[in-house]
Write a protein that holds these residues in place. Structure first.
Motif, PDB file in Angstrom:
ATOM      1  N   THR A  58       0.832  -1.209   0.000  1.00  0.00           N
ATOM      2  CA  THR A  58       0.000   0.000   0.000  1.00  0.00           C
ATOM      3  C   THR A  58       0.862   1.253   0.000  1.00  0.00           C
ATOM      4  OG1 THR A  58      -1.757  -1.158   1.197  1.00  0.00           O
ATOM      5  CG2 THR A  58      -1.812   1.249   1.236  1.00  0.00           C
ATOM      6  N   PHE A  59       1.895   1.248   0.845  1.00  0.00           N
ATOM      7  CA  PHE A  59       2.793   2.399   0.904  1.00  0.00           C
ATOM      8  C   PHE A  59       3.440   2.663  -0.455  1.00  0.00           C
ATOM      9  CE2 PHE A  59       7.199   3.890   1.297  1.00  0.00           C
ATOM     10  CZ  PHE A  59       6.968   5.153   1.824  1.00  0.00           C
ATOM     11  N   ALA A  60       3.943   1.607  -1.101  1.00  0.00           N
ATOM     12  CA  ALA A  60       4.606   1.771  -2.398  1.00  0.00           C
ATOM     13  C   ALA A  60       3.651   2.372  -3.428  1.00  0.00           C
ATOM     14  CB  ALA A  60       5.126   0.421  -2.890  1.00  0.00           C
ATOM     15  N   ARG A  61       2.422   1.879  -3.452  1.00  0.00           N
ATOM     16  CA  ARG A  61       1.446   2.387  -4.413  1.00  0.00           C
ATOM     17  C   ARG A  61       1.127   3.854  -4.163  1.00  0.00           C
ATOM     18  NH1 ARG A  61      -2.367  -0.770  -3.159  1.00  0.00           N
ATOM     19  NH2 ARG A  61      -3.567   0.661  -1.870  1.00  0.00           N
ATOM     20  N   GLU A  62       0.897   4.196  -2.891  1.00  0.00           N
ATOM     21  CA  GLU A  62       0.555   5.581  -2.566  1.00  0.00           C
ATOM     22  C   GLU A  62       1.741   6.520  -2.803  1.00  0.00           C
ATOM     23  OE1 GLU A  62      -2.424   6.704  -1.801  1.00  0.00           O
ATOM     24  OE2 GLU A  62      -3.247   4.679  -1.986  1.00  0.00           O
ATOM     25  N   LEU A  63       2.944   6.065  -2.503  1.00  0.00           N
ATOM     26  CA  LEU A  63       4.142   6.875  -2.739  1.00  0.00           C
ATOM     27  C   LEU A  63       4.277   7.226  -4.213  1.00  0.00           C
ATOM     28  CD1 LEU A  63       6.967   8.004  -1.744  1.00  0.00           C
ATOM     29  CD2 LEU A  63       7.876   5.770  -2.438  1.00  0.00           C
ATOM     30  N   GLU A  64       4.103   6.243  -5.078  1.00  0.00           N
ATOM     31  CA  GLU A  64       4.260   6.492  -6.505  1.00  0.00           C
ATOM     32  C   GLU A  64       3.112   7.340  -7.044  1.00  0.00           C
ATOM     33  OE1 GLU A  64       5.045   2.700  -8.350  1.00  0.00           O
ATOM     34  OE2 GLU A  64       7.155   2.819  -7.750  1.00  0.00           O
ATOM     35  N   ASP A  65       1.941   7.256  -6.419  1.00  0.00           N
ATOM     36  CA  ASP A  65       0.814   8.090  -6.841  1.00  0.00           C
ATOM     37  C   ASP A  65       1.080   9.577  -6.590  1.00  0.00           C
ATOM     38  OD1 ASP A  65      -0.700   6.047  -7.831  1.00  0.00           O
ATOM     39  OD2 ASP A  65      -2.039   5.885  -6.103  1.00  0.00           O
ATOM     40  N   VAL A  66       1.935   9.893  -5.598  1.00  0.00           N
ATOM     41  CA  VAL A  66       2.242  11.303  -5.313  1.00  0.00           C
ATOM     42  C   VAL A  66       3.595  11.716  -5.891  1.00  0.00           C
ATOM     43  CG1 VAL A  66       0.796  11.413  -3.266  1.00  0.00           C
ATOM     44  CG2 VAL A  66       3.182  10.734  -3.019  1.00  0.00           C
ATOM     45  N   GLY A  67       4.142  10.902  -6.794  1.00  0.00           N
ATOM     46  CA  GLY A  67       5.359  11.294  -7.500  1.00  0.00           C
ATOM     47  C   GLY A  67       6.654  10.762  -6.930  1.00  0.00           C
ATOM     48  N   GLY A  68       6.590   9.973  -5.848  1.00  0.00           N
ATOM     49  CA  GLY A  68       7.797   9.378  -5.308  1.00  0.00           C
ATOM     50  C   GLY A  68       8.213   8.151  -6.099  1.00  0.00           C
ATOM     51  N   LYS A  69       9.426   7.689  -5.859  1.00  0.00           N
ATOM     52  CA  LYS A  69       9.948   6.515  -6.561  1.00  0.00           C
ATOM     53  C   LYS A  69      10.283   5.433  -5.542  1.00  0.00           C
ATOM     54  CE  LYS A  69      11.878   9.456 -10.187  1.00  0.00           C
ATOM     55  NZ  LYS A  69      13.101   9.892 -10.919  1.00  0.00           N
ATOM     56  N   PHE A  70       9.528   4.331  -5.604  1.00  0.00           N
ATOM     57  CA  PHE A  70       9.765   3.219  -4.686  1.00  0.00           C
ATOM     58  C   PHE A  70      10.824   2.308  -5.291  1.00  0.00           C
ATOM     59  CE2 PHE A  70       8.617  -0.932  -2.791  1.00  0.00           C
ATOM     60  CZ  PHE A  70       8.833  -0.597  -1.461  1.00  0.00           C
ATOM     61  N   LEU A  71      11.950   2.157  -4.601  1.00  0.00           N
ATOM     62  CA  LEU A  71      13.070   1.388  -5.137  1.00  0.00           C
ATOM     63  C   LEU A  71      13.068  -0.059  -4.684  1.00  0.00           C
ATOM     64  CD1 LEU A  71      15.965   4.008  -4.845  1.00  0.00           C
ATOM     65  CD2 LEU A  71      14.283   3.657  -6.674  1.00  0.00           C
ATOM     66  N   GLY A  72      12.020  -0.455  -3.969  1.00  0.00           N
ATOM     67  CA  GLY A  72      11.880  -1.853  -3.605  1.00  0.00           C
ATOM     68  C   GLY A  72      12.214  -2.167  -2.167  1.00  0.00           C
ATOM     69  N   ILE A  73      12.107  -3.452  -1.852  1.00  0.00           N
ATOM     70  CA  ILE A  73      12.413  -3.982  -0.523  1.00  0.00           C
ATOM     71  C   ILE A  73      13.728  -4.735  -0.613  1.00  0.00           C
ATOM     72  CG2 ILE A  73      11.648  -5.557   1.291  1.00  0.00           C
ATOM     73  CD1 ILE A  73       8.781  -4.987   0.433  1.00  0.00           C
ATOM     74  N   VAL A  74      14.659  -4.429   0.257  1.00  0.00           N
ATOM     75  CA  VAL A  74      15.973  -5.064   0.239  1.00  0.00           C
ATOM     76  C   VAL A  74      16.319  -5.572   1.626  1.00  0.00           C
ATOM     77  CG1 VAL A  74      16.739  -3.511  -1.601  1.00  0.00           C
ATOM     78  CG2 VAL A  74      17.282  -2.964   0.777  1.00  0.00           C
ATOM     79  N   THR A  75      17.271  -6.477   1.679  1.00  0.00           N
ATOM     80  CA  THR A  75      17.796  -6.936   2.959  1.00  0.00           C
ATOM     81  C   THR A  75      18.884  -5.955   3.401  1.00  0.00           C
ATOM     82  OG1 THR A  75      19.549  -8.275   1.984  1.00  0.00           O
ATOM     83  CG2 THR A  75      17.393  -9.329   2.268  1.00  0.00           C
ATOM     84  N   PRO A  76      19.242  -5.982   4.686  1.00  0.00           N
ATOM     85  CA  PRO A  76      20.335  -5.106   5.133  1.00  0.00           C
ATOM     86  C   PRO A  76      21.621  -5.319   4.334  1.00  0.00           C
ATOM     87  CG  PRO A  76      19.144  -5.957   7.023  1.00  0.00           C
ATOM     88  CD  PRO A  76      18.596  -6.684   5.818  1.00  0.00           C
ATOM     89  N   ALA A  77      21.893  -6.561   3.939  1.00  0.00           N
ATOM     90  CA  ALA A  77      23.119  -6.848   3.201  1.00  0.00           C
ATOM     91  C   ALA A  77      23.101  -6.252   1.795  1.00  0.00           C
ATOM     92  CB  ALA A  77      23.334  -8.363   3.110  1.00  0.00           C
ATOM     93  N   GLU A  78      21.905  -6.065   1.241  1.00  0.00           N
ATOM     94  CA  GLU A  78      21.787  -5.529  -0.124  1.00  0.00           C
ATOM     95  C   GLU A  78      21.717  -4.010  -0.163  1.00  0.00           C
ATOM     96  OE1 GLU A  78      19.098  -9.209  -1.954  1.00  0.00           O
ATOM     97  OE2 GLU A  78      18.132  -7.523  -0.906  1.00  0.00           O
ATOM     98  N   LEU A  79      21.477  -3.397   0.993  1.00  0.00           N
ATOM     99  CA  LEU A  79      21.164  -1.972   1.025  1.00  0.00           C
ATOM    100  C   LEU A  79      22.288  -1.089   0.501  1.00  0.00           C
ATOM    101  CD1 LEU A  79      19.284   0.351   1.812  1.00  0.00           C
ATOM    102  CD2 LEU A  79      20.260   0.236   4.124  1.00  0.00           C
ATOM    103  N   THR A  80      23.506  -1.289   0.976  1.00  0.00           N
ATOM    104  CA  THR A  80      24.601  -0.387   0.606  1.00  0.00           C
ATOM    105  C   THR A  80      24.835  -0.361  -0.895  1.00  0.00           C
ATOM    106  OG1 THR A  80      25.670  -0.683   2.754  1.00  0.00           O
ATOM    107  CG2 THR A  80      27.035   0.139   0.957  1.00  0.00           C
TER     108      THR A  80
END
Length: 229
Positions: free
Chosen positions: A45-67
């Motif tokens: 829901t957050f991802a959908r609403e974020l993109e509806d207001v012009g934000g860019k959702f870059l996905g869900i990552v693990t702590p090891a993938e974040l950097t």
């Protein structure tokens, strides 16, 4: 978004399996929803609403993938200087070091005397990308809630032209009421809370929407979800 779709699909499969294996006499019983399923729904829901207001959702990552994802984003937007402050659950110093190894210049926000505050703010404003960790995310509106202090100044999410905000999956809440309840009366009264809904936008005299006039022109968000959570 691919990682998010995988999580949603696995949750749906798990719930479907639970229904198929239930006894016919239990057909009308409520199917229990696991904490992971609830979090996946909130994240979707957050991802959908974020993109509806012009934000860019870059996905869900693990702590090891974040950097690696952060370094990739800095390269994708052709940033040269990155500003970052202290994290909540994140080791921002390690992220800063990784960015420096990738040849990005780093502006670290530190507590400074009042006489030096303007200079620090100017350095943050000159950065191409500001990185902050949100205290909460509001699924209902795609909003980010960030508490500001000396180590995490509001300028990080207000001044650079591109903003990256990172939020932990267990801090994605249903709505503002849930965030207020989590913070408690004292937390709300004693802290400066910034609510960010999409990139900065304003309308000119002809009612044309212009981005980036009073804040970041682009807003990117990453959700961190530990594999063992």
């Amino acid at each position: 978004m691919a990682e998010l779709h995988k999580i949603i699909a696995s949750v749906k499969d798990a719930l479907a399996g639970a229904r198929d294996n239930s006894h016919p006499a239990d057909a009308t019983a409520a199917v229990p929803v696991s904490p992971s399923a609830h979090r996946a729904e909130l994240a979707s829901t957050f991802a959908r609403e974020l993109e509806d207001v012009g934000g860019k959702f870059l996905g869900i990552v693990t702590p090891a993938e974040l950097t690696n994802r952060i370094v990739s984003l800095a390269g994708e937007i052709a940033a040269k200087t990155v500003a970052l402050g202290k994290g909540l659950a994140l080791d921002m110093e390690a992220i800063g070091e990784a960015l420096e190894r990738a040849d990005f210049r780093i502006v670290r926000t530190l507590p400074v005397a009042d006489t030096e505050r303007a200079a620090m703010r100017s350095r943050v404003a000159d950065a191409d990308l500001g990185i902050a960790e949100a205290d909460y995310a509001l699924a209902s509106t795609g909003t980010l809630a960030v508490v500001s202090n000396a180590r995490r100044p509001g300028s990080l999410t207000l001044l650079p032209p591109a903003s990256l905000v990172i939020v932990q999956i267990d801090r994605v809440m249903a709505n503002l009421a849930a965030v207020m309840a989590a913070m408690g009366p004292a937390g709300v009264a004693e802290n400066r809370l910034t609510l960010i809904t999409g990139p900065s936008r304003t309308a000119d005299i002809e009612k044309r929407i212009v981005l980036g006039v009073h804040g970041p022109k682009s807003l990117h968000v990453i959700v961190v979800w530990p594999r063992d959570d």
